[in-house]
Design an enzyme around this catalytic site. Structure first.
Site, mmCIF file in Angstrom:
data_model
loop_
_atom_site.group_PDB
_atom_site.id
_atom_site.type_symbol
_atom_site.label_atom_id
_atom_site.label_comp_id
_atom_site.label_asym_id
_atom_site.label_seq_id
_atom_site.Cartn_x
_atom_site.Cartn_y
_atom_site.Cartn_z
ATOM 1 N N ASN A 158 0.875 -1.118 -0.078
ATOM 2 C CA ASN A 158 -0.201 -0.074 -0.188
ATOM 3 C C ASN A 158 0.996 1.314 0.079
ATOM 4 O O ASN A 158 1.503 1.716 0.991
ATOM 5 C CB ASN A 158 -0.884 -0.204 1.324
ATOM 6 C CG ASN A 158 -1.591 1.153 1.482
ATOM 7 O OD1 ASN A 158 -1.683 1.951 0.499
ATOM 8 N ND2 ASN A 158 -2.422 1.434 2.550
ATOM 9 N N LYS A 168 0.111 4.172 -0.272
ATOM 10 C CA LYS A 168 -0.606 5.419 0.413
ATOM 11 C C LYS A 168 -0.479 6.673 -0.571
ATOM 12 O O LYS A 168 -0.430 6.575 -1.729
ATOM 13 C CB LYS A 168 -0.015 5.540 1.949
ATOM 14 C CG LYS A 168 -0.047 4.302 2.709
ATOM 15 C CD LYS A 168 0.031 4.486 4.151
ATOM 16 C CE LYS A 168 -0.019 3.225 4.741
ATOM 17 N NZ LYS A 168 0.078 3.318 6.303
ATOM 18 N N HIS A 178 -9.206 1.297 5.028
ATOM 19 C CA HIS A 178 -8.233 1.458 5.630
ATOM 20 C C HIS A 178 -8.349 2.395 6.922
ATOM 21 O O HIS A 178 -8.956 3.276 6.797
ATOM 22 C CB HIS A 178 -6.927 2.033 4.850
ATOM 23 C CG HIS A 178 -5.720 2.052 5.217
ATOM 24 N ND1 HIS A 178 -5.192 2.982 6.115
ATOM 25 C CD2 HIS A 178 -4.789 1.092 5.214
ATOM 26 C CE1 HIS A 178 -3.775 2.590 6.583
ATOM 27 N NE2 HIS A 178 -3.379 1.599 5.912
ATOM 28 N N GLU A 224 -6.810 4.718 8.136
ATOM 29 C CA GLU A 224 -6.514 6.363 7.801
ATOM 30 C C GLU A 224 -7.623 7.033 7.296
ATOM 31 O O GLU A 224 -7.960 8.146 7.188
ATOM 32 C CB GLU A 224 -5.197 6.520 6.673
ATOM 33 C CG GLU A 224 -3.765 6.100 7.698
ATOM 34 C CD GLU A 224 -2.658 5.506 6.842
ATOM 35 O OE1 GLU A 224 -2.860 5.539 5.559
ATOM 36 O OE2 GLU A 224 -1.799 4.907 7.349
ATOM 37 N N GLU A 227 -5.168 -4.794 10.748
ATOM 38 C CA GLU A 227 -4.223 -3.711 10.797
ATOM 39 C C GLU A 227 -4.229 -3.049 12.067
ATOM 40 O O GLU A 227 -5.163 -2.044 12.244
ATOM 41 C CB GLU A 227 -4.102 -2.650 9.693
ATOM 42 C CG GLU A 227 -3.789 -3.296 8.204
ATOM 43 C CD GLU A 227 -3.289 -2.208 7.272
ATOM 44 O OE1 GLU A 227 -2.639 -2.503 6.737
ATOM 45 O OE2 GLU A 227 -3.773 -1.063 7.187
ATOM 46 N N GLY A 286 2.676 2.293 10.818
ATOM 47 C CA GLY A 286 3.504 3.642 10.463
ATOM 48 C C GLY A 286 4.603 3.747 12.077
ATOM 49 O O GLY A 286 5.082 4.681 11.843
ATOM 50 N N SER A 345 3.655 -2.050 10.223
ATOM 51 C CA SER A 345 5.098 -2.318 10.468
ATOM 52 C C SER A 345 5.861 -3.453 9.940
ATOM 53 O O SER A 345 6.776 -3.899 10.580
ATOM 54 C CB SER A 345 5.440 -1.791 11.923
ATOM 55 O OG SER A 345 5.038 -0.529 12.185
#
Ligand code: 13P
Length: 238
Positions: free
Chosen positions: A6, A8, A93, A95, A159, A165, A195
């Protein structure tokens, strides 16, 4: 085994094409692994061009809208992605959930529409650090997984938000426990994300209920993405 990168909001068209050119033969060295990259919308076509017709690497988008078309400024539909040669999309996701108002309901709508249109879908779920500390992990996962459709092209990505991150990877035992719980609710393959790097890929991917990885930061560098895919192949061959 599925390893998806991904990207991003990284890599414009130029960089996406160069990356894709470099990894286009990777699946020939990673038997048993489906290799996927997820560039930003504007770089999808360049990635596809860099891969060329013959490559087994597949390109997914990072999101997809639930309508076929319409007045939805800033959104992209499944038929638009399919027309380009894009084979799938990530939905939900964390985010998107944290910063763009994505809810379980919009994630369900995006997943259903994407699957119906013919895309493969990676639907992301995972608890925040606060939720884990207050022992709500299973409630959150049950709620997020509960809305997802049953479909042969649906893959779930676990996740944990606190591991994204941050360099704080879930321990293999934590990942295994969450994956087993998700699989008790839904029969889709489950990827781990948060990660993942070449140094920890082998042990995470080696857990019995870990069916692959959704990789953020470490997928931006071709050498580290390749190393993670090779770890996947090692586990697949074992
Ligand atoms: P990192 O691998 O950078 O932690 O990101 C994980 C992720 O969000 C993949 O979708």
């Amino acid at each position: 085994m599925l390893i998806a990168g991904n990207w991003k909001m990284f890599k414009g068209a130029h960089e996406a094409r160069a990356f894709a050119t470099r990894i286009r033969h990777l699946p020939e060295r990673t038997q048993g692994v489906d290799v996927v990259v997820c560039p930003p919308f504007v770089s999808l076509q360049a990635a596809l061009q860099g891969l060329g017709e013959e490559s087994l690497v597949r390109v997914y988008a990072q999101n997809v809208h639930w309508e076929l078309d319409g007045a939805f400024t800033g959104e992209v539909s499944a038929p638009m992605l399919l027309e380009l040669g894009v084979k799938g999309a990530i939905v939900g996701h964390s985010e998107r959930r944290q910063h763009f108002g994505e809810t379980d309901e919009t994630v369900r709508q995006r997943a259903e529409a994407g699957l119906e249109a013919g895309l493969s879908v990676i639907a992301c779920v995972g608890e925040t650090g606060t939720e884990r500390e207050s022992d709500e992990t299973q409630d959150v996962l049950a709620r997020q997984v509960g809305v997802l459709p049953r479909h042969e092209r649906l893959v779930i990505a676990y996740e944990p938000v606190w591991a994204i991150g941050t360099g704080r990877t879930a321990t293999p035992e934590m990942a295994q426990e969450a994956h087993a719980f998700i699989k008790s609710l839904h029969d889709a393959p489950v990827l781990y994300g948060g990660s993942v790097k070449p140094e920890n890929a082998l042990v995470l991917l080696g857990q019995p209920d870990v069916d692959g990885a959704l990789v953020g930061g470490a997928s931006l560098d071709p050498a580290s993405f390749e190393a993670i895919c090779l770890a996947g192949a090692e586990v697949a061959a074992a």
